[in-house]
Design a protein around this motif. Structure first.
Motif, short mmCIF file in Angstrom:
data_model
loop_
_atom_site.label_atom_id
_atom_site.label_comp_id
_atom_site.label_asym_id
_atom_site.label_seq_id
_atom_site.Cartn_x
_atom_site.Cartn_y
_atom_site.Cartn_z
N LEU A 221 0.82 -1.21 0.00
CA LEU A 221 0.00 0.00 0.00
C LEU A 221 0.85 1.26 0.00
O LEU A 221 0.52 2.25 -0.65
N THR A 224 1.96 1.65 -3.63
CA THR A 224 0.94 1.97 -4.61
C THR A 224 0.42 3.39 -4.48
O THR A 224 -0.07 3.97 -5.47
N THR A 254 -2.73 -5.56 -7.79
CA THR A 254 -1.90 -5.41 -6.60
C THR A 254 -2.74 -4.91 -5.43
O THR A 254 -2.62 -5.40 -4.30
N LEU A 255 -3.60 -3.92 -5.68
CA LEU A 255 -4.45 -3.41 -4.62
C LEU A 255 -5.41 -4.49 -4.11
O LEU A 255 -5.69 -4.57 -2.91
N ARG A 260 -7.43 -4.04 -0.80
CA ARG A 260 -8.22 -2.90 -1.25
C ARG A 260 -9.03 -3.32 -2.48
O ARG A 260 -8.75 -2.91 -3.60
N GLN A 263 -10.97 -0.43 -4.63
CA GLN A 263 -10.06 0.38 -5.43
C GLN A 263 -9.44 -0.42 -6.57
O GLN A 263 -9.27 0.07 -7.69
N GLY A 264 -9.11 -1.68 -6.26
CA GLY A 264 -8.54 -2.53 -7.29
C GLY A 264 -9.49 -2.78 -8.43
O GLY A 264 -9.11 -2.75 -9.61
N LEU A 314 -9.33 6.13 -4.63
CA LEU A 314 -7.98 5.89 -4.17
C LEU A 314 -7.45 6.99 -3.28
O LEU A 314 -6.30 6.97 -2.89
N VAL A 317 -5.65 5.77 -0.25
CA VAL A 317 -4.34 5.20 -0.53
C VAL A 317 -3.32 6.30 -0.72
O VAL A 317 -2.20 6.26 -0.20
#
Length: 323
Positions: A221, A224, A254-255, A260, A263-264, A314, A317
């Motif tokens: 996190l 990203t 990855t999220l 997450r 968001q992903g 996001l 993040v």
């Protein structure tokens, strides 16, 4: 076949573009022998026409190089690795303006000597392919033992390629040392040199994906966070319109792995919106979204709204990373 039956004319390039694409299709469909046969036919066609066609013999001779590169790639990705490495070494000799001969590469620099500008282009092309394909092939074949040494040597030989043009040799140490490598950081992600910034984005994406895959949620996190802004602010032009959508897809996956999910998913949707029918990108994004059926055609006019949703979703993040 229609192009092969025509006179060479003033511009033979469409023939070779078409043939190289058909060879790629054969290879992707699991027909490497057909791909090889077509590459050999291209080489013979270019050389026979270069001897008989007035006006552009050097350019016709140069068209024989790409199918030779394709033969090296076929061996590198799905054939004899040692044979591929010999072909890649031959490309380095071509980059140095020297004669080169292997099972797949046969090159005479004098064939293009009459056109100095073209000769320079050929040498630059051979150099770039030598760097990028050596690293890609060794990485795909799982030869980390050879990749580290090759990347170090090629980076030392052509240091400008680390930040301009071909980047794979500079990326290799990050791929191999992802457990211990430090992130490029906000300064690198804001570098005024667009190529250096792109390299920093790729490195950060690699490290974040690796951390998420290893269950290192907090590290993933943290990495990203700055990427949303960094990718969004990178200027073009791009070698491929799929570059940025692929980055969104990697970041979205990855999220998801870092916990997450929402968001992903938004990032994966953004990647699909610009996938342009690219099968691997569409298939991979849909797999992460849990959707087996292809989506309906996306309205590209809605992309500004997609971007707004990305920034809203996001924001937590980015806040974590101090952006």
């Amino acid at each position: 076949r229609d192009l092969l039956d025509r006179p060479v004319g003033d511009d033979p390039e469409p023939l070779f573009v078409a043939a190289n694409l058909v060879a790629l299709v054969h290879f992707r469909l699991g027909r490497p022998d057909r791909a090889r046969a077509l590459c050999h036919a291209e080489i013979a066609y270019a050389r026979s026409r270069a001897r008989t066609h007035g006006g552009t013999p050097a350019r016709l001779a140069a068209f024989a190089l790409q199918p030779q590169v394709n033969l090296v790639r076929i061996e590198g990705y799905a054939g004899d690795l040692d044979r591929a490495l010999a072909g890649l070494a031959a490309l380095e000799r071509i980059a140095d303006g020297e004669r080169a001969h292997t099972e797949d590469v046969d090159w005479w620099p004098e064939d293009v000597a009459a056109d100095p500008a073209l000769a320079r282009q050929v040498r630059a092309l051979a150099r770039n392919i030598r760097v990028s394909d050596t690293c890609k092939i060794l990485h795909r074949r799982g030869r980390a033992d050879l990749l580290a040494g090759a990347a170090a040597r090629l980076t030392a030989r052509w240091p400008a390629l680390a930040s301009q043009g071909v980047q794979h040799a500079a990326e290799a140490p990050w791929l191999l040392g992802a457990d211990t490598a430090g992130a490029p950081g906000p300064t690198a992600l804001a570098d005024p040199d667009p190529m250096a910034r792109r390299l920093a984005v790729v490195r950060t994406l690699q490290l974040a994906a690796h951390a998420a895959g290893r269950g290192q949620r907090e590290r993933a996190l943290d990495l990203t966070g700055p990427l949303v802004e960094a990718i969004g602010e990178l200027p073009g032009p791009w070698a491929s319109p799929l570059t940025v959508p692929r980055w969104w897809a990697v970041l979205g996956a990855t999220l998801q792995r870092a916990g997450r999910e929402q968001q992903g998913r938004i990032l994966l949707r953004a990647a699909l919106a610009e996938a342009r029918g690219d099968a691997p990108l569409v298939r991979g994004a849909l797999l992460r979204l849990g959707e087996p059926a292809p989506p309906r055609t996306h309205d590209l006019g809605r992309l500004p709204e997609v971007t707004r949703q990305l920034h809203l979703a996001l924001a937590p993040v980015r806040s974590r990373a101090g952006v």
